[in-house]
Design a protein around this motif. Structure first.
Motif, mmCIF file in Angstrom:
data_model
loop_
_atom_site.group_PDB
_atom_site.id
_atom_site.type_symbol
_atom_site.label_atom_id
_atom_site.label_comp_id
_atom_site.label_asym_id
_atom_site.label_seq_id
_atom_site.Cartn_x
_atom_site.Cartn_y
_atom_site.Cartn_z
ATOM 1 N N ASN A 106 -1.394 -61.881 -89.091
ATOM 2 C CA ASN A 106 -1.028 -61.248 -87.808
ATOM 3 C C ASN A 106 0.064 -61.080 -86.834
ATOM 4 O OD1 ASN A 106 -3.040 -61.081 -85.552
ATOM 5 N ND2 ASN A 106 -2.186 -62.645 -84.608
ATOM 6 N N ALA A 107 1.548 -61.232 -87.843
ATOM 7 C CA ALA A 107 2.327 -61.528 -86.463
ATOM 8 C C ALA A 107 2.937 -59.733 -87.483
ATOM 9 C CB ALA A 107 3.608 -62.752 -87.462
ATOM 10 N N LEU A 108 2.033 -59.533 -88.830
ATOM 11 C CA LEU A 108 3.341 -58.642 -89.793
ATOM 12 C C LEU A 108 2.798 -57.056 -88.416
ATOM 13 C CD1 LEU A 108 3.480 -58.865 -93.308
ATOM 14 C CD2 LEU A 108 5.058 -59.426 -91.576
ATOM 15 N N ARG A 109 1.051 -57.415 -88.260
ATOM 16 C CA ARG A 109 0.854 -56.510 -87.427
ATOM 17 C C ARG A 109 1.133 -56.194 -86.211
ATOM 18 N NH1 ARG A 109 -4.726 -53.740 -89.241
ATOM 19 N NH2 ARG A 109 -4.467 -54.468 -91.255
ATOM 20 N N GLU A 110 1.628 -57.594 -85.638
ATOM 21 C CA GLU A 110 2.085 -57.514 -84.035
ATOM 22 C C GLU A 110 3.287 -56.382 -83.918
ATOM 23 O OE1 GLU A 110 1.092 -59.186 -80.967
ATOM 24 O OE2 GLU A 110 -0.683 -58.757 -81.812
ATOM 25 N N GLU A 116 9.708 -75.175 -84.722
ATOM 26 C CA GLU A 116 10.914 -75.842 -84.989
ATOM 27 C C GLU A 116 12.689 -75.039 -84.920
ATOM 28 O OE1 GLU A 116 8.742 -76.020 -87.318
ATOM 29 O OE2 GLU A 116 8.360 -77.524 -87.387
ATOM 30 N N THR A 117 11.930 -73.508 -84.952
ATOM 31 C CA THR A 117 13.609 -72.748 -84.312
ATOM 32 C C THR A 117 13.313 -71.777 -83.480
ATOM 33 O OG1 THR A 117 12.770 -71.312 -86.259
ATOM 34 C CG2 THR A 117 14.237 -72.614 -86.883
ATOM 35 N N VAL A 118 12.304 -71.759 -82.661
ATOM 36 C CA VAL A 118 11.430 -70.068 -81.792
ATOM 37 C C VAL A 118 12.427 -70.367 -80.871
ATOM 38 C CG1 VAL A 118 9.761 -71.589 -80.928
ATOM 39 C CG2 VAL A 118 10.306 -68.431 -81.269
ATOM 40 N N GLN A 119 12.886 -71.430 -80.378
ATOM 41 C CA GLN A 119 13.537 -71.014 -78.866
ATOM 42 C C GLN A 119 15.016 -71.197 -79.391
ATOM 43 O OE1 GLN A 119 12.906 -71.485 -75.931
ATOM 44 N NE2 GLN A 119 10.467 -72.846 -76.732
ATOM 45 N N GLN A 120 15.324 -70.898 -80.593
ATOM 46 C CA GLN A 120 17.096 -70.774 -80.847
ATOM 47 C C GLN A 120 17.185 -69.055 -81.105
ATOM 48 O OE1 GLN A 120 17.922 -73.082 -84.505
ATOM 49 N NE2 GLN A 120 16.893 -74.783 -83.344
ATOM 50 N N TYR A 121 16.932 -68.362 -81.008
ATOM 51 C CA TYR A 121 17.184 -66.887 -81.129
ATOM 52 C C TYR A 121 17.174 -66.088 -80.025
ATOM 53 C CZ TYR A 121 15.503 -67.951 -85.689
ATOM 54 O OH TYR A 121 15.493 -67.898 -87.395
ATOM 55 N N ARG A 122 17.633 -65.518 -79.925
ATOM 56 C CA ARG A 122 18.363 -64.369 -79.022
ATOM 57 C C ARG A 122 18.380 -63.511 -78.924
ATOM 58 N NH1 ARG A 122 22.897 -67.473 -80.027
ATOM 59 N NH2 ARG A 122 24.191 -65.137 -81.366
ATOM 60 N N CYS A 123 16.435 -63.274 -79.172
ATOM 61 C CA CYS A 123 15.748 -62.169 -79.016
ATOM 62 C C CYS A 123 14.412 -61.515 -78.321
ATOM 63 C CB CYS A 123 15.593 -61.620 -80.641
ATOM 64 S SG CYS A 123 14.747 -60.111 -80.984
ATOM 65 N N ASN A 124 13.867 -60.260 -77.841
ATOM 66 C CA ASN A 124 13.090 -59.962 -77.414
ATOM 67 C C ASN A 124 12.005 -60.482 -78.179
ATOM 68 O OD1 ASN A 124 14.321 -60.388 -74.866
ATOM 69 N ND2 ASN A 124 14.804 -57.851 -74.863
ATOM 70 N N ASN A 125 11.500 -60.190 -79.221
ATOM 71 C CA ASN A 125 10.490 -60.145 -79.839
ATOM 72 C C ASN A 125 10.671 -61.188 -81.117
ATOM 73 O OD1 ASN A 125 10.010 -57.238 -78.323
ATOM 74 N ND2 ASN A 125 11.680 -56.043 -80.092
ATOM 75 N N VAL A 126 10.259 -62.789 -80.714
ATOM 76 C CA VAL A 126 10.128 -63.330 -81.603
ATOM 77 C C VAL A 126 9.251 -63.990 -81.937
ATOM 78 C CG1 VAL A 126 11.124 -65.832 -81.834
ATOM 79 C CG2 VAL A 126 12.374 -64.250 -80.500
ATOM 80 N N ILE A 127 8.144 -64.317 -83.191
ATOM 81 C CA ILE A 127 7.120 -64.496 -82.911
ATOM 82 C C ILE A 127 7.049 -66.076 -84.226
ATOM 83 C CG2 ILE A 127 4.674 -64.004 -84.613
ATOM 84 C CD1 ILE A 127 4.693 -61.606 -83.399
ATOM 85 N N SER A 128 6.269 -66.854 -83.494
ATOM 86 C CA SER A 128 6.278 -68.371 -83.764
ATOM 87 C C SER A 128 5.363 -68.385 -85.342
ATOM 88 C CB SER A 128 6.427 -69.337 -83.255
ATOM 89 O OG SER A 128 5.945 -70.448 -84.636
#
Ligand code: AMP
Ligand code: MG
Length: 348
Positions: A306-310, A278-290
């Motif tokens: 998995n996201a924490l390990r990524e 729902e929010t992933v497109q709204q972040y101004r950051c290169n490393n966003v994991i939904s």
């Protein structure tokens, strides 16, 4: 020691060899529907000692014994109460662990010195077949090095455990992604010692009543209450980057995280964001994991570790996460996330 990886569905002879090794005292990691487990023969004190060594886990933190048949419950537990059978009928195989009085065949090395034992029947065909072939009683904590996020893929296990255990049985990615609910049936009122996919509300559909161990409630964090599940006192699931949770109404949360990210980038700090579809497109950051959509909490829990390990792989220094605690299962996810964050949280 060489760690062999066995494809559970293709290498049947190797699978049998892994089961034999497990039965005879070796260590074998295997998939369950929650996370990958690090298995040892629960009735062999040496196997349990080896599990603690391989994980670097404090030996006062008892292991969960995995079984494959309800009928064997009374072999490792004594005075099995009727609530135990009611819960087993309803939730096994599944994400519920029950704490009961142990019988004499269960060594104290497995229970961290306690007279009680934690038991679960996992809902995973590979796990059930392995447990059966290995003699029926497999002690298995999560197959990660102590303090790291629990593994949801065989590859995570290999990264943490290579050279420390004999086999990894690869059964693909796991489903639920966070650990089982633990309920203590040795206290007067069935007590949840660790929240999970099976919620208090679900327990109350078949039991008269249930409650949470006070020590695990978020409102009591930092109050020095001793949790009855010894493992709940340890910092857990921590990524290398510094994790902070941002709570509040969704738009304000996105704005706040964007500001934090911007400040970090100015200072040259690599930063990650845990978002939702729902929010992933709204972040101004290169490393966003939904983690997936908020409409499906099971997807969120499935993707969390998995996201924490990524983020560890990306070597980010700071991680900001949204809050997922709207309902009971969401709160079980938040229990892990808050621990991973060392309870660092910003309310906006
Ligand atoms: P893990 O194996 O990492 O999923 O952790 C197992 C959890 O079960 C830890 O938090 C333990 O403290 C808890 N546990 C295992 N056996 C018992 C027991 N007999 N009484 C209370 N908690 C237990
Ligand atoms: Mg664990």
């Amino acid at each position: 020691m060489e760690t062999k990886i066995v494809d559970a569905n293709k290498e049947l002879l190797e699978f049998d060899a892994a089961a034999k090794c497990l039965k005879e005292g070796g260590l074998v990691a295997f998939p369950t529907e929650t996370v990958y487990g690090l298995g040892g023969n629960a009735l062999n004190p040496n196997s349990s000692k080896k599990i603690y060594e391989a994980k670097g886990r404090p030996s006062d933190n008892p292991l969960i014994v995995h079984i494959c048949d309800i009928k064997t419950l009374d072999k490792i537990c004594k005075e099995v109460c009727k609530e135990a059978y009611i819960l087993a009928e309803r939730f096994w195989p599944g994400q519920l662990t029950m704490v009961l009085n142990k019988s004499d065949i269960v060594p104290y090395e497995t229970t961290g010195g306690l007279d009680t034992v934690a038991v679960r029947m996992p809902d995973n065909k590979v796990a059930l077949a392995l447990i059966d072939k290995a003699g029926g009683f497999v002690a298995a904590p999560s197959a990660n090095v102590s303090g790291k996020p629990s593994p949801t893929k065989a590859e995570h296990v290999y990264n943490d455990m290579k050279g420390r255990i004999e086999y990894i049985v690869d059964g693909g990615e796991v489903g639920i992604g966070i650990e089982s609910t633990i309920v203590d049936l040795t206290s007067k009122v069935p007590t949840i010692l660790r929240p999970g996919y099976i919620t208090k509300q679900m327990l109350e559909e078949v039991l008269e009543t249930a409650r949470y161990d006070k020590a695990i409630l978020e409102e009591n964090a930092g109050k020095d209450l001793v949790p009855k599940a010894p493992g709940m006192k340890y910092k857990h699931y921590a990524p290398n980057g510094e994790l902070t949770i941002v709570s509040g109404n969704p738009e304000t949360v996105v704005d706040k995280i964007n500001t934090l990210v911007e400040n970090n980038i100015k200072c040259g700090y690599k930063t990650g964001v845990i978002a939702t579809d729902e929010t992933v497109q709204q972040y101004r950051c290169n490393n966003v994991i939904s983690l997936g959509t908020r409409k499906d909490k099971q997807t969120l829990s499935h993707n969390l570790y998995n996201a924490l390990r990524e983020f560890d792989n990306m070597e980010v220094l700071y991680i900001y996460s949204e809050d997922f605690g709207e309902d009971e299962f969401g709160q079980a996810i938040m229990n892990r996330l808050l621990k991973a964050a060392g309870y660092k949280r910003i309310e906006v």
